[in-house]
Write a protein that holds these residues in place. Structure first.
Motif, PDB file in Angstrom:
ATOM      1  N   PRO A 464       1.155  -1.438   0.257  1.00  0.00           N
ATOM      2  CA  PRO A 464      -0.275   0.079   0.053  1.00  0.00           C
ATOM      3  C   PRO A 464       0.538   1.318   0.015  1.00  0.00           C
ATOM      4  N   ILE A 465       1.737   1.274   0.477  1.00  0.00           N
ATOM      5  CA  ILE A 465       3.086   2.261   0.889  1.00  0.00           C
ATOM      6  C   ILE A 465       4.334   2.637  -0.132  1.00  0.00           C
ATOM      7  N   ALA A 466       4.661   1.053  -1.018  1.00  0.00           N
ATOM      8  CA  ALA A 466       5.629   1.475  -2.016  1.00  0.00           C
ATOM      9  C   ALA A 466       5.126   2.474  -2.842  1.00  0.00           C
ATOM     10  N   PRO A 467       6.634   2.839  -3.536  1.00  0.00           N
ATOM     11  CA  PRO A 467       6.776   3.975  -4.469  1.00  0.00           C
ATOM     12  C   PRO A 467       5.921   3.779  -5.856  1.00  0.00           C
ATOM     13  N   TYR A 468       6.406   2.419  -5.773  1.00  0.00           N
ATOM     14  CA  TYR A 468       6.079   1.677  -7.129  1.00  0.00           C
ATOM     15  C   TYR A 468       4.787   0.376  -7.019  1.00  0.00           C
ATOM     16  N   GLN A 469       4.954  -0.438  -7.370  1.00  0.00           N
ATOM     17  CA  GLN A 469       4.142  -1.696  -7.499  1.00  0.00           C
ATOM     18  C   GLN A 469       5.267  -2.963  -7.906  1.00  0.00           C
ATOM     19  N   ALA A 470       6.115  -2.319  -9.042  1.00  0.00           N
ATOM     20  CA  ALA A 470       6.448  -3.392  -9.450  1.00  0.00           C
ATOM     21  C   ALA A 470       7.672  -2.329 -10.355  1.00  0.00           C
ATOM     22  N   HIS A 471       8.627  -3.725 -10.088  1.00  0.00           N
ATOM     23  CA  HIS A 471      10.212  -3.490 -10.743  1.00  0.00           C
ATOM     24  C   HIS A 471       9.977  -3.886 -11.550  1.00  0.00           C
ATOM     25  N   LEU A 472      10.117  -2.900 -13.142  1.00  0.00           N
ATOM     26  CA  LEU A 472      10.463  -4.660 -13.797  1.00  0.00           C
ATOM     27  C   LEU A 472      11.709  -4.016 -14.967  1.00  0.00           C
ATOM     28  N   CYS A 473      13.078  -5.435 -14.773  1.00  0.00           N
ATOM     29  CA  CYS A 473      14.696  -4.799 -15.153  1.00  0.00           C
ATOM     30  C   CYS A 473      14.276  -5.738 -16.944  1.00  0.00           C
ATOM     31  N   ALA A 474      14.910  -4.495 -17.997  1.00  0.00           N
ATOM     32  CA  ALA A 474      15.561  -5.591 -18.821  1.00  0.00           C
ATOM     33  C   ALA A 474      17.077  -5.902 -18.388  1.00  0.00           C
ATOM     34  N   LEU A 475      16.832  -6.697 -18.912  1.00  0.00           N
ATOM     35  CA  LEU A 475      18.831  -7.633 -18.706  1.00  0.00           C
ATOM     36  C   LEU A 475      19.256  -6.900 -20.478  1.00  0.00           C
ATOM     37  N   GLY A 476      19.933  -6.663 -20.797  1.00  0.00           N
ATOM     38  CA  GLY A 476      20.598  -6.593 -22.131  1.00  0.00           C
ATOM     39  C   GLY A 476      19.669  -5.818 -23.405  1.00  0.00           C
ATOM     40  N   VAL A 477      19.916  -5.190 -22.192  1.00  0.00           N
ATOM     41  CA  VAL A 477      18.630  -3.773 -23.482  1.00  0.00           C
ATOM     42  C   VAL A 477      19.184  -3.161 -24.991  1.00  0.00           C
ATOM     43  N   ASP A 478      20.239  -3.859 -25.124  1.00  0.00           N
ATOM     44  CA  ASP A 478      20.916  -3.758 -26.561  1.00  0.00           C
ATOM     45  C   ASP A 478      20.329  -4.027 -27.262  1.00  0.00           C
ATOM     46  N   ASP A 479      20.095  -5.849 -27.074  1.00  0.00           N
ATOM     47  CA  ASP A 479      18.942  -6.595 -27.683  1.00  0.00           C
ATOM     48  C   ASP A 479      18.069  -6.263 -28.295  1.00  0.00           C
ATOM     49  N   GLU A 480      17.598  -6.030 -29.423  1.00  0.00           N
ATOM     50  CA  GLU A 480      16.512  -5.158 -29.546  1.00  0.00           C
ATOM     51  C   GLU A 480      15.157  -5.866 -29.590  1.00  0.00           C
ATOM     52  N   GLU A 481      15.353  -6.995 -29.163  1.00  0.00           N
ATOM     53  CA  GLU A 481      14.417  -7.751 -28.950  1.00  0.00           C
ATOM     54  C   GLU A 481      13.308  -8.015 -27.086  1.00  0.00           C
ATOM     55  N   VAL A 482      14.753  -7.874 -26.502  1.00  0.00           N
ATOM     56  CA  VAL A 482      14.920  -7.409 -25.071  1.00  0.00           C
ATOM     57  C   VAL A 482      14.126  -6.248 -25.111  1.00  0.00           C
ATOM     58  N   GLY A 483      14.798  -5.178 -25.096  1.00  0.00           N
ATOM     59  CA  GLY A 483      14.231  -3.897 -25.534  1.00  0.00           C
ATOM     60  C   GLY A 483      12.620  -4.027 -25.934  1.00  0.00           C
ATOM     61  N   ALA A 484      12.548  -4.679 -26.586  1.00  0.00           N
ATOM     62  CA  ALA A 484      11.222  -4.099 -27.409  1.00  0.00           C
ATOM     63  C   ALA A 484      10.365  -4.945 -26.828  1.00  0.00           C
TER      64      ALA A 484
END
Ligand code: ATP
Ligand code: MG
Length: 567
Positions: A464-484
């Motif tokens: 209820p008091i978390a700044p955001y509910q979820a933390h999304l990590c993209a690993l290897g963002v230079d990989d186009e498929e991962v980024g997209a």
């Protein structure tokens, strides 16, 4: 929110100045920054938490019948002089002068101002009950700011003031607020213990504090595991064992060379400490007072201060003791003249004590209250401690530590009488308003939430008091498929109304995971080459070691369910 854009940076090193967990983690997470001693800037992540806490507090105050208003920070010093509280607050009061040399105060609390508003606006019993509150910045020049947001000089507080026509009305308001407080701590994801609290020398009737249990807490709590009695140690009572009622014997002197402490004397004479009387000297509003208590007990300075009705109390120093002609280490109330004597009632619970003879290296055996010494006041001024017996049920008391996150207080008519805040009652008589006040420190609540919810890696925010509910990590963002793919998950979550912090930085998995653990959003979602092989993202609650793979298009749905389960 994209982590690459967020203002504030995480630190790898443990900040040297931080003693408490919440202070360390808030600094490392880049959530707060000190601007002056006990004065902090709240960076965006912390500010989100504070606003969420405020929202919950506001909703609970509204449903408890509160009306929100806003009183000024600047208050005329005269108001404080008239109430006498400029002295009670002393140096904690921030005072300044305006251009016409009129003195103003930065409000540390608002009883004076709210009572003045009540005086001007409340006419009759028909206007009652009334509950007014605000969420506002308070200023207190604390002698020892500490613990990050725990004890600061500028802080957000919710303060509510209740006005009723009689004591029964006040009881109702008090119970309503008690329940609202219980609700709001629960809604914030916190476990808070309600304890009886000291209501101070101004003579308020009843007072309770809400404590979040934490080793680093400033407050000691005495509680009974059997019947649920719980009190701040400042207020707590315990059973004082009555010693067997042997017949009184005649006093006799005994040489006690070198024995300066109760333990020395008891050891030397082969008696339990409870068979001795202790003497302690205090300076109370400038005057020396003589305090005596049974040797097995300690003085509770808050109780003593209340009993003496003084605003300043400290132990007397050696010179002050000597100048008064007292013999430290061998003093007692026997034959003592010209000093105010306060005795704990334990001195009446036994006979034939050993006490000082008021001469170097000499004590008296068989000293008895009334026969051999008296006191100006005999009352309970003893410190309760774990191991003693509960005064309610007789079971053994325990102790723990806590952070005071809220305080509720029956003021009665102290302020309304002094400021002439009267109303016309049903019977046609003018009567003073019966008041209560109820405070919650918003920033301290945030710090307490971290003290209660963390592990060695970082914060674990309650949903209820978390700044955001979820933390999304993209690993290897230079990989186009991962980024997209990660971008798409980010958008879908936002469309589903979920607050997401999106780590879109070109950092290594190690750095990203460490930051996710440190920042502590309730659920971590990982999108990587590996998870994409099966068209999935990996979900893991921050509080758990178990993760699950969820098809990309189902992430929003599954996350909503996981968050619900964590609430
Ligand atoms: P304390 O004993 O901790 O100084 P207090 O009895 O002075 O607290 P109140 O005047 O009852 O506190 O204030 C209401 C609430 O405001 C407290 O329960 C606490 O949560 C918060 N609070 C008080 N002083 C501070 C401070 N210096 N920094 C942060 N929060 C505070
Ligand atoms: Mg205080």
């Amino acid at each position: 929110m994209r982590l690459s854009k967020i203002f504030g940076r995480t630190l790898r090193e443990m900040p040297a100045e931080a003693e408490t967990v919440s202070h360390q983690l808030l600094l490392r997470a880049g959530m707060i920054q000190q601007v002056a001693a006990g004065v902090y800037a709240y960076l965006p992540l912390a500010w989100r938490v504070l606003r969420k806490i405020e929202k919950i507090v506001r909703e609970e105050m509204d449903s408890a019948g509160g009306q929100e208003l806003l009183m000024p920070v600047l208050q005329p010093l005269e108001m404080w002089e008239e109430s006498g509280r400029d002295e009670a607050f002393g140096k904690s009061l921030f005072v300044l002068s305006d251009r016409r040399d009129r003195k103003l105060v930065l409000g540390p609390t608002h009883e004076e101002v709210v009572t003045e508003l009540a005086r001007r606006n409340i006419r009759s019993y028909r206007d009652l009950p009334l509950r007014l509150y605000q969420i506002q910045t308070k200023f207190r020049d604390e002698p020892r700011p500490r613990g990050g947001l725990m004890r600061v000089r500028e802080f957000g507080m919710k303060d509510l003031y209740s006005f009723d026509s009689d004591e029964e009305g006040l009881d109702r308001s008090y119970r309503t607020m008690m329940q609202a407080y219980k609700n709001l701590y629960k809604r914030c994801g916190l476990t808070a213990m309600m304890v009886e609290a000291d209501s101070g020398a101004i003579g308020g009737k009843e007072s309770h504090e809400f404590m979040v249990l934490a080793e680093t807490g400033e407050d000691a709590i005495i509680f009974c595991p059997n019947c649920g009695y719980a009190a701040n140690v400042e207020k707590a009572t315990a059973v004082k064992p009555v010693l067997d009622n042997e017949p009184m014997r005649e006093p006799e002197e005994v040489a006690t060379p070198g024995a300066k402490t109760i333990r020395d004397v008891a050891n030397l004479l082969g008696i339990p400490e409870s068979r001795t009387l202790k003497a302690v000297f205090y300076r109370a509003d400038g005057n020396l007072v003589f305090v005596t208590i049974r040797g097995d007990l300690e003085v509770n300075e808050v109780k003593l201060k209340n009993a003496l009705k003084v605003s300043e109390l400290r132990l007397a120093n050696e010179d002050e003791v000597r100048e008064a002609g007292l013999v430290a280490g061998a003093a007692s109330a026997v034959g003592l003249k010209g000093l105010r004597i306060i005795a704990d009632d334990s001195v009446t619970l036994g006979r034939n004590f050993v006490a000082g003879a008021n001469r170097e290296d000499t004590h008296l055996r068989n000293v008895n209250y009334e026969r051999d010494f008296g006191a100006d006041l005999v009352t309970d001024i003893a410190l309760a401690s774990s191991g003693q017996r509960c005064a309610v049920c007789g079971a053994e008391l325990s102790s723990t530590r806590g952070v005071e996150v809220g305080h509720i207080f029956k003021l009665g008519t102290i302020f309304s009488q002094r400021q002439g805040a009267l109303f016309l009652d049903r019977d046609g008589l003018q009567k003073p308003l019966v008041m209560g006040c109820y405070g919650i420190g918003i920033g301290r609540l945030l710090a307490a939430a971290i003290e209660q919810n963390h592990d060695e890696k970082g914060i674990i925010w309650p949903v209820p008091i978390a700044p955001y509910q979820a933390h999304l990590c993209a690993l290897g963002v230079d990989d186009e498929e991962v980024g997209a793919s990660a971008d798409r998950v980010y958008e879908e979550l936002q469309e589903a109304g979920i607050e997401v912090l999106y780590d879109d930085r070109a950092e290594s998995p190690g750095v990203k995971f460490n930051d996710a653990d440190l920042l502590g959003m309730p659920v971590r979602i990982v999108v990587s080459r590996r998870t994409l092989k099966s068209g999935c993202a990996e979900l893991r609650p921050r509080s758990s070691v178990d993760s699950e793979n969820v098809a990309l298009e189902l992430v929003a749905e599954r996350l909503t369910a996981v968050l619900e389960g964590l609430r």
